[in-house]
Design an enzyme around this catalytic site. Structure first.
Site, PDB file in Angstrom:
ATOM      1  N   HIS A 156       0.843  -1.193   0.000  1.00 28.46           N
ATOM      2  CA  HIS A 156       0.000   0.000   0.000  1.00 28.46           C
ATOM      3  C   HIS A 156       0.882   1.248   0.000  1.00 28.46           C
ATOM      4  CE1 HIS A 156       1.008   0.374   4.230  1.00 28.46           C
ATOM      5  NE2 HIS A 156       0.420  -0.771   4.528  1.00 28.46           N
ATOM      6  N   HIS A 212       4.115   1.382   2.167  1.00 27.87           N
ATOM      7  CA  HIS A 212       5.252   0.647   1.585  1.00 27.87           C
ATOM      8  C   HIS A 212       5.883   1.458   0.451  1.00 27.87           C
ATOM      9  CE1 HIS A 212       2.520  -2.812   2.913  1.00 27.87           C
ATOM     10  NE2 HIS A 212       3.564  -2.901   3.711  1.00 27.87           N
ATOM     11  N   CYS A 217       0.354 -10.872  21.626  1.00 28.50           N
ATOM     12  CA  CYS A 217      -0.464 -10.264  20.578  1.00 28.50           C
ATOM     13  C   CYS A 217      -0.131 -10.944  19.252  1.00 28.50           C
ATOM     14  CB  CYS A 217      -0.193  -8.760  20.475  1.00 28.50           C
ATOM     15  SG  CYS A 217      -1.027  -7.985  19.063  1.00 28.50           S
ATOM     16  N   CYS A 263       1.046  -8.409  16.499  1.00 30.00           N
ATOM     17  CA  CYS A 263       2.460  -8.006  16.600  1.00 30.00           C
ATOM     18  C   CYS A 263       3.400  -9.205  16.602  1.00 30.00           C
ATOM     19  CB  CYS A 263       2.692  -7.200  17.879  1.00 30.00           C
ATOM     20  SG  CYS A 263       1.788  -5.651  17.967  1.00 30.00           S
ATOM     21  N   CYS A 274      -3.091  -4.215  23.593  1.00 34.63           N
ATOM     22  CA  CYS A 274      -1.892  -4.020  22.779  1.00 34.63           C
ATOM     23  C   CYS A 274      -1.863  -2.565  22.306  1.00 34.63           C
ATOM     24  CB  CYS A 274      -1.911  -4.965  21.574  1.00 34.63           C
ATOM     25  SG  CYS A 274      -0.732  -4.512  20.274  1.00 34.63           S
ATOM     26  N   HIS A 310      -2.475  -2.537  18.250  1.00 37.75           N
ATOM     27  CA  HIS A 310      -3.714  -3.037  17.650  1.00 37.75           C
ATOM     28  C   HIS A 310      -4.964  -2.776  18.496  1.00 37.75           C
ATOM     29  CE1 HIS A 310      -0.556  -5.394  15.611  1.00 37.75           C
ATOM     30  NE2 HIS A 310      -1.356  -5.309  14.580  1.00 37.75           N
ATOM     31  N   LYS A 332      -5.121   6.724  10.187  1.00 41.49           N
ATOM     32  CA  LYS A 332      -4.124   5.810   9.643  1.00 41.49           C
ATOM     33  C   LYS A 332      -4.802   4.819   8.706  1.00 41.49           C
ATOM     34  CE  LYS A 332      -0.596   2.448  10.933  1.00 41.49           C
ATOM     35  NZ  LYS A 332      -0.061   1.566  11.987  1.00 41.49           N
ATOM     36  N   LYS A 366      -7.197  -1.574   6.127  1.00 41.28           N
ATOM     37  CA  LYS A 366      -8.046  -2.318   5.198  1.00 41.28           C
ATOM     38  C   LYS A 366      -9.481  -2.383   5.704  1.00 41.28           C
ATOM     39  CE  LYS A 366      -7.162  -6.732   4.556  1.00 41.28           C
ATOM     40  NZ  LYS A 366      -6.483  -7.971   4.115  1.00 41.28           N
TER      41      LYS A 366
END
Length: 675
Positions: free
Chosen positions: A18, A21, A126, A129, A143, A146, A295, A298
């Site tokens: 995405h 990256h 988690c 992670c 976490c 997440h 942020k 998906k």
């Protein structure tokens, strides 16, 4: 020859690539190209991280084996980079046999040094992670990444004595201020080390619950923890310990997003220290790309597809936007409106217009040949001096990962060249028959344009090559256009009189944005119609050249179709009630609890500075605001924002390209009233 080694993090292949990256890899490519342009021997590494729980889960959802799944996703990453004009030297996969061999050799070395031990541990695991969290690290039992409740797992595992090296790491970071940059992330890591929350690192997973990983060389019933495995790609790709590339390029430097700061700053540094290897030179940490202030996710449906952006706007424009829009280290907002705004303002109106005008005039007045200059006048010398200053600033800023600021320094030159065209008025010199002066003016513009094109090679490699080709420069496709950019700073030559140049330029067509009520579609790509006309019938005067015709048309459309709704009138007494004043920013820093807000301390001549909170973090780096003059409203009621109180409001103007500060055009004392 000096060497330079830059890496991206290797990307986890549980989903397709995405915008995040794409940004990291474009930045790494630009850094590699910049160091090539500085005459250094460069190695640029990227790759994919292919082990761990999440890979197994993702593969099962698609009915594939883990190997089938990672092969398919890794191929997507490898296919994306050429489309972005990314020229990495190596692509590493953690399933590569050479990488597996390196990981096992490194594990054995650390084990033999006594820094790996076997023990029983119960912790909060988690799966997102793929790591254990201590009670201190959790936030309200969740976490921190997440925001999900980890599963408590108790099992026997192998541990790395990371705590043994934490005091040393703190000393190293304090003694080397540029080890982690920008500064805010260095401070964040020091806070981690001082918190006491970091302990020894669990570096194995029992095969009874995970087999998709690298087997430990000293216990075949366990596989290596995915982070311990993944970080070693930076030396496995260099054939550590005996490979020539390892001896030549290590230590290098890394480029990561802020969410993986801890593994790279703490895990990796202590691993290297334990194994007796030199530490990397710099850890360069960038912020997030936000979409609608959130942020990318998906599940939220706001993930930006890089290939879609490339196909619609081209790789050069997309690369330029990514590097220009985000102040490295801060978060930035992505929108198509902002992208189109940058393309139209910076590339079409400024840079594209400059090349179109100057090359068209060179064709008309000198038969598309570089003219022979005469004695430079003061205006010409000022351009030559500004050219040297802009290049020097670009080199310094770009080399210190301040990409947006480096490009802004270059655009100061681009804008000055457009103004120079207007003030020198070549069309008037030609009409007067003053060909000697005309030749000098045209030579100055062409020479300065060459300098701009050279600097842009790390940012827009294909467009830079086209610009240089239009200026008669024969440059190879993959190699830097000059041996060392610094040698170009203090001279103003490079174009031989008589050299053939292009008759015109159409590099950056303007993108026309359809208004509400017009035909369906977010944005229509310009087809270069305006700049094509410039070649057929050049109109040199500012505001009349064909390349700018769509700008005027768009402005007229806005006036007739999208006039802003009028606000109610206010009387003069209401206006006088506002306390509007000029001040100087003395301190600027990120709000500790809000990524989009800056905390400013501004001197309004009141005897002490005034704290104002302003939503400028996406548009200015804090360090760029210190010393700037601003206009502000002082008598607004104090407002508390995320724990801090704001005593006023800084005035800004909004454009497609973002917010800009309102300022005065001459020196006035702090506290001067605006009336």
């Amino acid at each position: 020859m000096k060497s330079f080694f830059i890496t991206t993090p290797i990307y986890y292949v549980n989903a397709k690539p995405h915008l995040g990256h794409a940004y990291t890899t474009v930045v790494a490519d630009a850094m590699a190209r910049y160091h090539k342009l500085a005459g250094e021997d460069t190695m640029f590494l990227t790759g994919t991280d292919e082990h761990g729980d999440k890979i197994v889960q993702a593969a099962e959802k698609e009915g594939k084996t883990p190997k089938e799944f990672v092969d398919a996703i890794s191929a997507r990453f490898q296919a994306l980079w050429p489309a972005l004009d990314v020229a990495n030297d190596r692509f590493v996969r953690t399933t590569d046999p050479a990488h597996i061999k390196t990981v096992q050799a490194f594990l054995q070395k650390v084990y033999d040094a006594g820094d790996i031990y076997f023990g029983e541990f119960g912790g909060h695991y988690c799966y997102g992670c793929e790591r254990f969290y201590t009670e201190k690290e959790l936030e309200n039992g969740l976490c921190p990444q997440h925001l999900t409740k980890p599963e408590f797992i108790s099992e026997k595992n192998y541990f790395f004595r990371m705590s043994k090296y934490l005091p040393w790491l703190k000393e190293h970071i304090e003694a080397n201020p540029s080890f982690i940059r920008p500064e805010r992330y260095r401070s964040e890591v020091l806070a981690m080390l001082e918190s006491g929350a970091l302990e020894d690192l669990c570096i194995s997973r029992p095969k009874s619950r995970l087999t998709w990983g690298i087997e430990l060389p000293f216990d075949k019933d366990y596989v290596c923890y995915v982070w311990f495995d993944a970080l070693l790609n930076y030396i496995s790709a260099l054939n550590w310990p005996d490979g020539g590339d390892y001896k030549k390029f290590w230590p290098g430097e890394h480029l990561v997003a802020k969410d993986i700061l801890k593994p790279h700053a703490v895990f990796w540094s202590t691993m290297l220290k334990s194994a007796g290897l030199p530490l990397y030179e710099h850890l360069n940490v960038h912020g997030y790309w936000l979409v609608r202030d959130t942020k990318m996710s998906k599940s939220l449906g706001n993930v930006v597809e890089p290939l879609d952006m490339i196909q619609r706007f081209g790789p050069d424009a997309f690369r330029y936007f990514l590097l220009r829009e985000m102040h490295f280290g801060s978060d930035a907002s992505f929108s198509e409106e902002a992208l189109v705004g940058r393309i139209n303002a910076d590339l079409a109106n400024d840079l594209g217009n400059l090349f179109s005008r100057v090359l068209s005039m060179t064709a008309k007045y000198f038969g598309s040949r570089v003219p022979l200059p005469k004695q430079l006048q003061e205006d010409d010398k000022a351009i030559a001096d500004l050219c040297a200053t802009a290049m020097r600033n670009f080199v310094q800023l770009f080399g210190n990962v301040q990409f947006a600021q480096g490009l802004e320094s270059l655009w100061e030159l681009v804008r000055a060249l457009n103004k120079y065209v207007d003030t020198q008025a070549p069309w008037t010199l030609h009409k007067q028959g003053n060909m000697e002066r005309l030749a000098t003016v045209m030579f100055v513009m062409l020479s300065a344009m060459r300098k701009v094109a050279l600097c842009l090679w790390p940012v827009m490699p294909v467009a830079s090559g086209k610009m240089l080709a239009q200026l008669g420069q024969n440059v190879p496709e993959s190699a830097p256009p000059v041996p060392n950019i610094e040698s170009e700073i203090d001279n103003f030559d490079g174009l031989e009189p008589g050299l053939a140049v292009a008759e015109g330029s159409n590099l950056f067509p303007r993108i026309e944005v359809k208004k509400e009520g017009a035909a369906e579609g977010k944005a229509a790509k310009g087809q270069g119609k305006g700049q094509k006309q410039a070649k057929e019938k050049p109109q040199e005067k500012s505001g009349q050249n064909a390349a700018c015709a769509p700008v005027a048309a768009a402005a007229a459309t806005e006036q007739t179709e999208a006039a802003p709704a009028a606000k109610p009138n206010v009387d003069f007494e209401q206006f006088k009630a506002l306390d509007l004043r000029v001040g100087t920013v003395k301190v600027a820093e990120k709000h500790p609890n809000a990524d989009r807000i800056l905390r400013l301390e501004i001197d309004f001549g009141e005897g002490s500075t005034r704290q104002i909170l302003s939503g400028l973090a996406e548009h200015y780096a804090p360090e760029d605001l210190v010393g700037k003059r601003v206009c502000a409203v002082l008598n607004l009621a104090p407002r508390k924002i995320r724990g801090l109180v704001s005593h006023g409001m800084v005035l800004t103007a909004g454009t497609d390209a973002g917010l800009g500060l309102l300022a005065v055009d001459r020196e006035v004392p702090d506290g001067s009233e605006i009336a």
